[in-house]
Enzyme design. Structure first.
Site, PDB file in Angstrom:
ATOM      1  CG  LEU A  38      92.378  91.153  30.909  1.00 37.94           C
ATOM      2  CD1 LEU A  38      93.456  91.870  31.699  1.00 37.94           C
ATOM      3  CD2 LEU A  38      92.744  89.691  30.702  1.00 37.94           C
ATOM      4  N   GLY A  42      79.179  86.915  32.432  1.00 38.95           N
ATOM      5  CA  GLY A  42      78.740  85.540  32.246  1.00 38.95           C
ATOM      6  C   GLY A  42      77.225  85.459  32.172  1.00 38.95           C
ATOM      7  CG  ASP A  69      81.317  82.874  28.519  1.00 43.50           C
ATOM      8  OD1 ASP A  69      82.301  82.540  27.832  1.00 43.50           O
ATOM      9  OD2 ASP A  69      80.582  82.046  29.100  1.00 43.50           O
ATOM     10  CE1 TYR A  74      76.580  77.720  30.177  1.00 42.85           C
ATOM     11  CE2 TYR A  74      76.878  79.997  29.500  1.00 42.85           C
ATOM     12  CZ  TYR A  74      77.390  78.819  29.992  1.00 42.85           C
ATOM     13  OH  TYR A  74      78.721  78.742  30.309  1.00 42.85           O
ATOM     14  CE  LYS A 102      81.513  78.765  27.727  1.00 40.90           C
ATOM     15  NZ  LYS A 102      80.458  79.798  27.776  1.00 40.90           N
ATOM     16  CG  HIS A 135      80.287  73.813  27.286  1.00 42.18           C
ATOM     17  ND1 HIS A 135      79.086  74.457  27.166  1.00 42.18           N
ATOM     18  CD2 HIS A 135      80.757  74.174  28.509  1.00 42.18           C
ATOM     19  CE1 HIS A 135      78.830  75.165  28.249  1.00 42.18           C
ATOM     20  NE2 HIS A 135      79.831  75.002  29.089  1.00 42.18           N
ATOM     21  CB  SER A 230      82.419  79.424  38.899  1.00 41.12           C
ATOM     22  OG  SER A 230      81.295  78.843  38.296  1.00 41.12           O
ATOM     23  CG  LEU A 232      82.581  86.505  41.923  1.00 37.95           C
ATOM     24  CD1 LEU A 232      81.343  87.396  41.943  1.00 37.95           C
ATOM     25  CD2 LEU A 232      83.763  87.235  42.551  1.00 37.95           C
ATOM     26  CE  LYS A 282      74.466  83.872  37.707  1.00 35.99           C
ATOM     27  NZ  LYS A 282      73.384  83.901  38.750  1.00 35.99           N
TER      28      LYS A 282
END
Length: 335
Positions: A38, A42, A69, A74, A102, A135, A230, A232, A282
């Site tokens: 869980l 990132g 992830d 990226y 992805k 993606h 994202s 946060l 991340k």
């Protein structure tokens, strides 16, 4: 439009039984039976040399992370792969780590799916992925730039054609689970009805200012696990402004954090986990990486959850590059 209520009640029972989880536990159970942690790390927005690799190795060898992830777009999968190699050399077992990547949207053409995966596996130094996601629910031409221009969008590749190739990757043992990212309930239901192997995960933007209640409920009914990117609030997003203030400075979040003696980030991540969602924050700083993992030893009470629920502003920070003339409401199917 999809209609959830046409699904037989017996279906609900078995799917809910199969995906039920204790929100204080460390993992969710996917439709395949595989366990997905869980909390993950990132790697988006960390393309600077020697930064993401150090973060990944630190997370795996020093901070107890079991989930990373990744994504081809990226631009850092080779460095992440080197970090995996280093962590495995220090005793971390591959089978204990859940690794996601992805398929980029210029590679959704059926003939490109398998080569794209093989390149990702090569870059990551892996024999298989635990999860491979489409993606975005759009398709770009093979020569597309980023950000894409109008001429780079193509409409001639149905998602199900890409999905059939993804299913073959599972059959080959190159991927254990397949799923999607940034799909709405309408798009998910269309895929669900046609898919032989059902989507295991939908990874979407989710945080207290974008709580995705409708999407989460649909996914709960279908047994599709939700991952929040994202989580946060993507506080460096150019779409922030007054519409999207810094979530880590939100007065409600800070009040709850003070009540529990936790950081704002820990409260936000705990909120996601209590909704049964995987969070993949991340960070490249060891202290933050450690703190972000330390969220399973406290619980937000009903008052906390209600206070945070009231903060939902339906504020998105991601996706505008792909609207291609559509409004935000049209692109997101009014969700």
């Amino acid at each position: 439009n999809c209609c959830l209520f046409q699904v037989p009640k017996l279906f609900y029972f078995f799917k809910l039984q199969r995906t039920r989880q204790d929100t204080m536990a460390d993992c969710a159970t996917l439709l395949s039976g595989d366990k997905m942690p869980l909390v993950g790390l990132g790697t988006w927005k960390t393309a600077e040399p020697n930064v993401v690799g150090t973060a990944v190795k630190t997370a795996l060898t020093e901070c107890g992370y079991k989930h990373v992830d990744c994504a081809h777009i990226y631009g850092n999968e080779e460095e992440v792969g080197a970090a995996f190699k280093g962590a495995f050399a220090e005793g971390v077992k591959r089978e204990d780590i859940f690794i996601t990547s992805k398929l980029w949207i210029s590679e959704k053409h059926p003939e490109d799916v398998r080569p794209a995966l093989l390149l990702t596996l090569k870059h990551l130094g892996l024999a298989y992925l635990d999860l491979y996601l489409i993606h975005w629910p759009v398709c770009l031409t093979k020569d597309a730039e980023f950000p894409p221009k109008p001429q780079h969008f193509c409409e001639g590749v149905p998602t199900i054609d890409t999905w059939r190739e993804m299913e073959k990757l599972v059959d080959e043992g190159l991927v254990r689970n397949i799923g999607v990212s940034n799909f709405t309930t309408v798009q998910l239901e269309r895929l669900w009805r046609e898919a032989r192997i059902k989507p295991a995960v939908n990874q979407v933007e989710m945080h207290p200012l974008l709580q995705q209640a409708k999407l989460r409920e649909y996914c709960r009914i279908r047994g599709i696990h939700v991952t929040a990117f994202s989580p946060l609030g993507s506080n460096d997003s150019p779409m922030r402004g007054q519409q999207f203030p810094n979530l880590l400075e939100n007065p409600t979040i800070l009040a709850v954090a003070s009540k529990h003696g936790r950081t704002a980030a820990q409260v936000i991540l705990r909120w996601g986990v209590q909704h049964g969602v995987t969070v993949i924050p991340k960070s490249v700083r060891k202290q933050r990486i450690t703190e972000n993992k330390q969220i399973t030893d406290f619980t937000l009470d009903a008052d906390d959850m209600a206070a945070i629920a009231a903060e939902d502003k339906h504020a998105r920070t991601c996706g505008a590059f792909f609207f291609n003339g559509k409004t935000s409401e049209e692109f997101w199917d009014n969700e």
